[in-house]
Motif scaffolding. Structure first.
Motif: not given
Length: 101
Positions: A55-83
């Motif tokens: 989640l922190a990596a997603a925020r960091k990527a979004a803060d730098s404007g890299d929304f593709d990377r931010a979304i990928a990190a957010a989706k991975e965080a969601e998958a980890l949370a669901r697991a």
């Protein structure tokens, strides 16, 4: 022949749709879902540290404007949370099946 052409057109349209750049709104949607799942895992007392890091990596990527990377990190965080939610709920009942010998 028409069927092949129609399939090719559908595939091409699908590829065009997935090739668009991610937006901040897309990121916010993915992050909100990941954050909700993470909070649910925390409520079960089974929040994984790697989820928090992702989640922190997603925020960091979004803060730098890299929304593709931010979304990928957010989706991975969601998958980890669901697991972790699955783990918590399955282990909550699994001990009942154990047999003392």
């Amino acid at each position: 022949m028409k069927r092949t052409l129609a399939l090719a057109m559908l595939l091409a349209l699908g590829l065009v749709a997935t090739a668009r750049a991610a937006t901040e709104a897309d990121y916010k949607t993915a992050y909100t879902a990941a954050e909700a799942a993470s909070k649910e895992a925390a409520g079960l007392r089974n929040q994984w540290t790697v989820t928090v890091s992702m989640l922190a990596a997603a925020r960091k990527a979004a803060d730098s404007g890299d929304f593709d990377r931010a979304i990928a990190a957010a989706k991975e965080a969601e998958a980890l949370a669901r697991a972790s939610i699955f783990q918590a709920t399955s282990e909550k009942e699994a001990w009942k099946a154990m047999e003392i010998r």
